[in-house]
Scaffold this active site. Structure first.
Site, PDB file in Angstrom:
ATOM      1  N   HIS A   1       0.818  -1.214   0.000  1.00 26.68           N
ATOM      2  CA  HIS A   1       0.000   0.000   0.000  1.00 26.68           C
ATOM      3  C   HIS A   1       0.858   1.272   0.000  1.00 26.68           C
ATOM      4  CE1 HIS A   1      -2.516   3.131   1.930  1.00 26.68           C
ATOM      5  NE2 HIS A   1      -3.449   2.617   1.149  1.00 26.68           N
TER       6      HIS A   1
ATOM      7  N   GLU B   1      -6.010 -10.487 -13.209  1.00 27.03           N
ATOM      8  CA  GLU B   1      -5.023 -10.504 -12.118  1.00 27.03           C
ATOM      9  C   GLU B   1      -5.053 -11.801 -11.325  1.00 27.03           C
ATOM     10  OE1 GLU B   1      -5.743  -7.073  -9.639  1.00 27.03           O
ATOM     11  OE2 GLU B   1      -7.899  -7.282  -9.801  1.00 27.03           O
TER      12      GLU B   1
ATOM     13  N   THR C   1      -0.790  -6.781 -12.900  1.00 26.80           N
ATOM     14  CA  THR C   1       0.352  -7.664 -12.634  1.00 26.80           C
ATOM     15  C   THR C   1       0.819  -7.621 -11.180  1.00 26.80           C
ATOM     16  OG1 THR C   1       1.654  -5.923 -13.636  1.00 26.80           O
ATOM     17  CG2 THR C   1       1.256  -7.893 -14.965  1.00 26.80           C
TER      18      THR C   1
ATOM     19  N   ASP D   1      -1.299  -8.124  -8.444  1.00 28.85           N
ATOM     20  CA  ASP D   1      -1.948  -9.311  -7.881  1.00 28.85           C
ATOM     21  C   ASP D   1      -1.557 -10.561  -8.660  1.00 28.85           C
ATOM     22  OD1 ASP D   1      -3.541  -8.916  -5.531  1.00 28.85           O
ATOM     23  OD2 ASP D   1      -4.675  -7.459  -6.701  1.00 28.85           O
TER      24      ASP D   1
ATOM     25  N   CYS E   1      -1.772  -2.604 -16.113  1.00 36.02           N
ATOM     26  CA  CYS E   1      -1.950  -1.481 -15.187  1.00 36.02           C
ATOM     27  C   CYS E   1      -1.320  -1.761 -13.834  1.00 36.02           C
ATOM     28  CB  CYS E   1      -3.419  -1.119 -15.037  1.00 36.02           C
ATOM     29  SG  CYS E   1      -4.398  -2.457 -14.342  1.00 36.02           S
TER      30      CYS E   1
HETATM   31  C1  PEP Z   1      -2.847  -5.072  -9.716  1.00 34.94           C
HETATM   32  O1  PEP Z   1      -3.194  -5.958  -8.959  1.00 34.94           O
HETATM   33  O2  PEP Z   1      -1.944  -5.203 -10.562  1.00 34.94           O
HETATM   34  C2  PEP Z   1      -3.468  -3.734  -9.656  1.00 34.94           C
HETATM   35  C3  PEP Z   1      -3.135  -2.794 -10.509  1.00 34.94           C
HETATM   36  O3  PEP Z   1      -4.401  -3.521  -8.696  1.00 34.94           O
HETATM   37  P1  PEP Z   1      -4.074  -3.193  -7.183  1.00 34.94           P
HETATM   38  O4  PEP Z   1      -2.640  -2.803  -7.099  1.00 34.94           O
HETATM   39  O5  PEP Z   1      -4.995  -2.086  -6.792  1.00 34.94           O
HETATM   40  O6  PEP Z   1      -4.387  -4.465  -6.486  1.00 34.94           O
HETATM   41 MG    MG Z   2      -5.064  -5.870  -7.947  1.00 33.21          MG
END
Ligand code: PEP
Ligand code: MG
Length: 851
Positions: free
Chosen positions: A429, A719, A741, A743, A805
């Protein structure tokens, strides 16, 4: 100088315009010196030893040094300098004045003065003792050359320690210098060090032996360096230093800095002392710039007003200067624009966008972690988000130190100058939010011990830092420093804009941004992002005025109660989206529906539970029980993402309505909007079918209520490994797939993105992982899943839009992978957009050059 007789030994090559000298076999310095010879620069005689020769010397195969020395003027002193593949790889330092002996010292005295001759001899004895004979530094450092007995004392110390007199044969001296330099290069420490700087395991060392032009004697004599640009800014400005023999003695003895080239209040400038030499040097530097196609620093000596050029190296430069130098060279027609784009490391761009610790500033390193978000900031330590906000209210920079951050800390992060967490990795985070905000961040600082209850941190060296103490977080290097070293500001100047424009002309993959707030979107637009590739909507619910209705919604017993709470959130969400659509002015905006487990929004400490009990008019014990009952053993694999969309559908209904109403509102007085809606954590086609039917129904309702039409594009975030494998199925129901990518890496490796920081350094150091896979996409494993997903999706639905993303979207190596996999765009945090633009342009240029 005797140029007539080349050394007969085949292992050594005199540098002449046509000699067989190549950077690949003799190193960059030898090659550069040959170029200077070809430009007819006044260079003393120079001989190059190839990598193979130097390797042989280290192994005990010494070439004929007698012949080598015989090729030089009998009275000459020599110097040896390293010539490796890249000066950044380090290597042994130069050794000067080789050939200095009792007899030479006496012979030189009439020409340059006895004192100057003794000073040269003393310096040689000292450096020979330290770097060749490897004697105790305490016996040889810091002797004052002005003291009449200094040389005698140094020679006596040498004899005492080495148990033999200082060598009086130039051939022996040179052989020993060459042997020590060759062996130093092959030593284990040196090899590890240069490999850490990117050198290949078998990187070779060449050496150049050069006759010295001493810069001492009658008339104006001295030595110095000169360049035509300021190494910090890259702007045209003659800089360097010059130590005149007439002026320098005093300066040197008092330990003052040597004289500057420009007008200097401390003494006459080179221009005044030797106007012709100064003019010649400027002319030589300008010619080197044009012919070597680079800003060069000239190392020179002046003898009786005449210039000798000893060496020319690429001007050492800051990231900012590097960029301006490349742009100016292209603007002056010295190199092409394309070459200017290729000369800048994408990493350097990231340095320009943030404040950094000044390159030469002392660094009191107290710990290390994962360099999660670049830039550096200093401030007082605070341990809670509330204290960070209080600090900001007092206008006092602070560093927020947390075990790990949660969405509850976001406001504290906004208020802090930097963030340091005990746990976490590249996609935890704190790292993701830090990069989004452009906030320096170091996570997973496992060697520091954090005592949160005592509000202290204990460093590995035993130092204890308390709340209120000042530290610096360097998110570029991953270091935590005590105190506040000097900083250099971010430098977004016209040269940056020019280079980025040139880069865009070559780029063939679009770059979008991950942006959750209007501020993110504005930053990304300033960096020329071509749309939003990921808007994480859950971040919008942590604002103070939204958290309570959010919690009421979570606590609701019936769908009706839930609807009521959501009705309060709807206008706020609509407002968020209208603002984003307006800022992006018709560019694509991809909104991801709610993703995290709901209990992330619930308080975890007593004070928070009491506040919530008050807001909901419930007993604290009831609230506590409810919160506990919502806990999950493994929340990131639990009730989150599209699973919430199916089991608590009112949330997605509200978000879809907010998006559609905002679409109509923003399109009324601005550019037409076609929103993109993305479903997180999908693993089965049926999930998409169910949610899509509800979103279509909301769209139909909004069209009917407003009496206006609009379209939207639905997509899935890939993901989970299963979504990659079933991408063909899923693709039939959507317009686009975006690979999440972060997760996907977590699930493919079975590696927690929030805990990996604890052992990632060890894993990379042991070579288990080549790189942190949360930082650089793992081509072999995660990448294979991405490729399978992309291929199956394209096969099922030709023309489907594909993108990435996850945080990898801003990493040059990962961008190369995505481009090769035929993706339409990559999306990354706003501050990485320029890095991605440059990296993508370089890939396209490289391809074009190869074909
Ligand atoms: C991911 O999982 O790649 C993603 C972009 O979502 P988050 O980082 O919010 O889980
Ligand atoms: Mg994610």
């Amino acid at each position: 100088m005797d140029h007539a007789a080349p050394p007969p030994d085949a292992h050594v090559t005199e540098i002449t315009p046509t000699a067989p000298v190549a950077a690949a076999s003799h190193g960059g310095r030898a090659k550069c010196l040959q170029r200077l010879v070809r430009l007819e620069m006044p260079l003393p005689r120079t001989v190059a030893l190839s990598f193979a020769t130097v390797h042989g010397i280290a192994a005990g195969r010494m070439p004929d040094i007698g012949a080598l020395v015989a090729g030089f003027d009998p009275g000459a002193l020599l110097c040896v300098r390293p010539s490796s593949g890249d000066p950044d790889w380090g290597g042994p330092g130069a050794i000067l004045n080789i050939g200095m002996t009792d007899a030479r010292c006496r012979a030189l005295a009439p020409r340059i003065g006895a004192e100057a001759a003794r000073a040269l001899y003393l310096r040689f004895v000292e450096s020979y003792a330290l770097h060749v004979a490897r004697l105790d530094p305490d016996s040889f450092e810091g002797r004052d050359a002005g003291q009449p007995d200094a040389l005698k004392a140094a020679l006596a110390a040498y004899e005492d320690e080495a148990e033999e007199p200082f060598p009086q044969d130039p051939v022996v001296q040179l052989s020993e210098v060459l042997r020590s330099m060759a062996r130093a290069w092959e030593g284990t420490t040196a090899r590890i060090l240069r490999q850490a700087r990117g050198a290949p395991a078998d990187a070779g060392l060449g050496l150049v032996v050069q006759e010295m032009a001493l810069g001492v004697g009658p008339g104006e004599c001295g030595s110095g360096v000169l360049q035509l640009v300021d190494p910090e800014t890259g702007l045209p400005q003659i800089t360097g230093r010059y130590l005149s023999q007439s002026q320098g003695r005093e300066a040197l003895e008092r330990g003052l800095p040597s004289l500057y080239l420009g007008r200097d209040p401390r003494g006459p400038s080179l221009e005044e002392l030797a106007p012709q030499a100064f003019a010649d040097l400027k002319r030589h530097a300008a010619r080197m710039r044009e012919r070597l196609r680079e800003e060069m620093q000239i190392e020179f000596t002046i003898e009786d007003g005449r210039v000798h050029i000893l060496d020319g190296i690429r001007v050492p430069r800051s990231a900012r200067a590097g960029l301006r130098i490349a742009v100016r060279l292209a603007e002056d027609g010295v190199i092409s624009r394309q070459e200017a784009v290729m000369r800048i490391e994408p990493r350097a761009i990231s340095e320009l966008l943030h404040r950094q610790v000044a390159p030469g500033a002392p660094r009191d390193v107290i710990g290390r972690g994962v360099a999660a978000s670049p830039g550096a900031a200093s401030g007082r330590i605070v341990f809670t988000a509330a204290d960070a906000q209080a600090s900001a209210a007092r206008d006092e920079p602070c560093i927020l130190v947390r075990r790990e951050t949660t969405p509850e800390d976001i406001r504290g992060m906004h208020a802090a100058s930097a963030v340091l967490t005990e746990r976490g990795g590249m996609t935890s985070h704190a790292a993701v939010i830090g990069r989004g905000l452009g906030l320096p961040c170091v996570v997973g600082a496992s060697r520091i011990r954090f005592h949160f209850e005592r509000r202290q941190i204990a460093c590995a060296d035993g130092r204890l830092l308390r709340e209120g103490d000042t530290i610096t977080v360097d998110g570029t290097t991953g270091e935590i420093l005590a105190g506040s070293p000097a900083m250099v500001e971010a430098a977004l100047d016209d040269a940056f804009t020019t280079l980025m424009d040139w880069a865009d002309a070559h780029r063939d993959i679009a770059i979008r941004t991950n942006a959750d707030t209007p501020a993110d979107a504005l930053t990304a637009r300033n960096f020329a992002a071509e749309g939003i590739g990921l808007c994480r909507t859950e971040h919008m619910f942590f604002e103070a005025d939204r958290l309570t209705p959010m919690r009421e919604m979570i606590f609701a017993d019936s769908p009706e109660d839930r609807q009521e709470a959501l009705a309060l959130l709807l206008p706020m969400q609509r407002g968020d989206f209208v603002e984003l659509f307006r800022i992006m002015e018709g560019m694509p905006v991809c909104i991801r529906l709610f993703d995290p487990p709901l209990h992330k929004f619930l308080p975890s400490d007593r004070a928070g539970l009491r506040d919530l009990a008050e807001a909901l008019d419930m007993a604290v014990s009831d609230v506590t029980r409810r919160v506990e009952s919502m806990g999950e053993y493994n929340p990131m694999l639990g009730l989150r993402g599209v699973r919430l969309g199916i089991t608590v559908p009112e949330i997605y209904d509200m978000q879809a309505r907010a998006i559609f109403e905002a679409t109509l509102d923003a399109s009324r007085d601005g550019a037409p909007v076609v929103p993109e809606i993305m479903l997180p954590l999908v693993s089965a086609r049926r999930e998409v079918e169910i949610v899509r039917a509800r979103i279509d129904a909301v769209a139909a309702a909004v069209r009917a209520e407003r009496g206006r039409d609009f379209t939207y594009r639905l997509g899935v975030m890939v993901e989970t490994p299963r979504a990659c494998l079933r991408a063909g199925d899923i693709a039939q129901h959507v317009h686009f797939l975006s690979f999440g990518t972060n997760d996907l890496t977590q699930m493919t490796y079975g590696l927690s993105r929030d805990d990996a920081g604890r052992f990632m350094q060890a894993y990379v150091a042991e070579g288990v992982f080549r790189e942190d896979p949360f930082h650089v996409l793992d081509h072999e494993g995660v990448g294979e899943l991405v490729k399978i997903g992309a291929d199956r999706a394209r096969h099922a639905r030709p023309g489907i839009t594909l993108s990435i993303c996850g945080e990898h979207g801003g990493n040059p190596d990962s961008i190369a992978f995505c481009r090769a996999a035929g993706m339409d765009y990559v999306s990354c945090s706003p501050f990485r957009v320029p890095v991605a633009r440059l990296a993508a342009a370089q890939l396209a240029i490289r391809d074009a050059l190869q074909n």
